[in-house]
Structures are given as C-alpha cells and as structure tokens.
Design a protein around this motif. Structure first.
Motif: not given
Length: 343
Positions: A292-303
C-alpha cells in the motif's frame, strides 16, 4: 471509426486519414496536428543514441497519445468507447504489423476503446550525436513528481543503484521533478520531456493512454545504457503502490477504464510481451505491486531525505484544474491521505 495517422514530415500518409499528425515536428497548417517535436533535440543534446526499435516504440506511444487526445469520446455511440484506426510510420513496419494484435489488446484494456493499428514505412531514426555519451547508470526509473516515484527513486539509490531518471513533464511538476532528481541522484542522468501533443481540433480530456508516453521514454533511455549495449537486460522501474496500480473502482460509476489503468499488472504484462517480441531487452518492474502507499512510506530506505521532499510531491488527479493545489477529494488524494492508517 475515426482514422488517425502519424508520420514524420516528408513521409506521406495513406489517403482517407481523418486526423493527420506530424511526428517529431511542428504543425504545418491548422488542419494537421503535431506531437513529440521537442524530444529529438533534448535526446541529442544529452548525447544519447537510442536503439532503432526504441525509437519505433516511442513513435507508436506518441501516436497513441495523439489519437487519444484528438478523438473525443462524446461522439461515440455510448459516450465513451471509441473506434480508432491508427496508422503510424515506423522504421520496421513488417515487424510492428506482426506485433499489432498484442498492442491492440494492451490498448483496448488501457483505454476501453477498439483499436486497429497499421504500420507503414518512413519512420523516424536520427543519426547518432557526436559524441555519443555512453551512460553508466544500471537501471531506469520513472520520476513523475508523485510520492510513489519519489520513494521508488530514493529506494533504488539506497540499495546501491545508479538510476537513469525519466520524467514526463506535467504542468506544475517540472521544477519539482528536477529538484527531486538533484537531491536523490545528483550524478545520474535525468531525461525530462513532454509529448507536446497538439491536435488540429478539440482535445479529449480523459487521457487514458498517457502511460504509453512514460514507457516510451523509459524504453528509449534504457537502450542508451552501457549494460544494454553489452546485451544485459535493463530494468525499467515503474513505482506505484499496489492499490492504485489495480485502481479498484470505489463506486459503480468508476467501473472499467473509468478508473485509470496506467500501471495495471495486466497492461504491464501485455506491454512486456511486445517488448520481448521486439527484442527490446527491457524488463518492466513495479517493486511495490504488493504494498500500500502507507507501507511504501513506512518502508522507505532513506526517511530523512523522504521527509525533506515529500511535501513537494504531487498525488492529485486534478492538480492542474485546481490551481496547482492538491484537491484532497479525488481518489489519488484520498489514497494519499489514508496512508497514515496503513495497518
């Protein structure tokens, strides 16, 4: 059935074309449209020398955009489904006529129209620039200015890749696309182009075929990589969260192509079949098909980098129509707003 024809200046189109377009040129008269005029100068200025089949695919993509924008839906029998016969000048018409059924199937799914494709001689193939700048990037990534492609590019760099970034310029996004590319991968190539379709008559606003342009320029870029020239497959990343990729209709009013299918897995698979048949060693990849978009956001490798840039990203499907502000009410905006409840 509406007939549309696209060919470079100097290549004659068959008689009986309702809507003619000049490929890679400007409108010679009010009755003739134009598409793609600005692309060859940009490609040449960057020192790129794409493969002939990639130019053919881009010519087809631009022609589909031209047909999509110049054929209004309101005049069709049901107010939506159009019948379009599209004639395109290419370098290798024999091959592309054999591939036409695959392309027609992909386009019918993408736009919900009935397409008939015909390919003729006289396609566009520019001479190589001098000098040719061989590109050392190892993947290609679409960078639209939206949140998903922003995360996709960030994740690729975090994983050690050097992406060749490709953008279809949209009104209001050009500056942000450039800023994202500079911050994410400063040393990498960034190709920004626009199809600049200019129909000779009224324009159709639904634009269901627009992702053909994304793939056209992405494939063009992929064939410029050094690894491609050595025979390796090049991955073309199309970052899109799985929900929007499927674009499940939320109401009966959004069934079928009334919801866009720009990165739907069935459509991607059909385009991949065409690329394979064409010998274009490019692999379409959506690494977020099951997120999901939320999972993409949370899992991004360079927060930290994501947090600096995300506020400038665009999700809105009505961005240009709302004064370049996100409306907060269209489906892409609602999906973006819902990402906080990803669990």
């Amino acid at each position: 059935m509406t007939t549309v024809g696209c060919a470079p200046a100097g290549t004659p189109l068959p008689l009986g074309i309702d809507t003619p377009f000049v490929l890679y040129g400007h409108r010679p008269s009010p009755n003739i449209g134009a598409v793609g005029a600005t692309i060859p100068p940009v490609v040449r200025a960057l020192g790129l020398s794409p493969a002939a089949r990639a130019w053919d695919f881009l010519s087809i993509a631009l022609s589909v955009i031209a047909a999509d924008e110049s054929t209004t839906r309101t005049t069709s029998a049901d107010g939506w489904t159009r019948q379009i016969k599209l004639t395109v000048a290419v370098i290798d018409p024999h091959f592309w006529n054999t591939a036409a059924p695959r392309l027609e199937e992909a386009l019918r799914f993408l736009t919900a129209d009935i397409w008939k494709l015909e390919f003729i001689e006289g396609g566009y193939l520019p001479g190589p620039p001098n000098p040719i700048k061989v590109r050392n990037e190892d993947v290609v990534c679409l960078l639209s200015g939206g949140m998903d492609s922003l995360i996709g590019a960030i994740d690729l760099v975090a994983a050690g890749h050097v992406p060749f970034l490709v953008s279809q310029i949209a009104k209001g996004d050009k500056h942000d696309q450039r800023a994202f590319a500079q911050r994410i991968a400063k040393q990498a190539m960034h190709l920004q182009v626009n199809h600049n379709a200019s129909p000779p008559g009224p324009s159709e606003r639904s634009q269901r075929a627009r992702s053909m342009m994304f793939f056209g320029i992405g494939i063009l870029a992929a064939t410029c990589l050094q690894s491609y020239g050595k025979g390796a497959a090049v991955e073309l990343f199309v970052p899109e969260n799985g929900f929007i990729s499927l674009n499940v209709p939320l109401t009966p009013m959004r069934l079928g192509s009334l919801s866009t299918r720009t990165t739907h897995p069935f459509y991607l698979a059909k385009i991949q079949e065409v690329l394979n048949a064409a010998g274009l060693n490019v692999k379409l990849v959506n690494p977020y098909q099951y997120k999901t978009k939320g999972e993409m956001l949370a899992d991004c490798k360079n927060q930290p980098l994501l947090q600096q840039l995300i506020g400038s990203s665009t999700s809105c499907g009505r961005y240009a129509r709302t004064g370049f502000r996100q409306c907060g009410r269209c489906v892409p905006c609602l999906v973006r707003r819902s990402q906080r409840w990803r669990s």
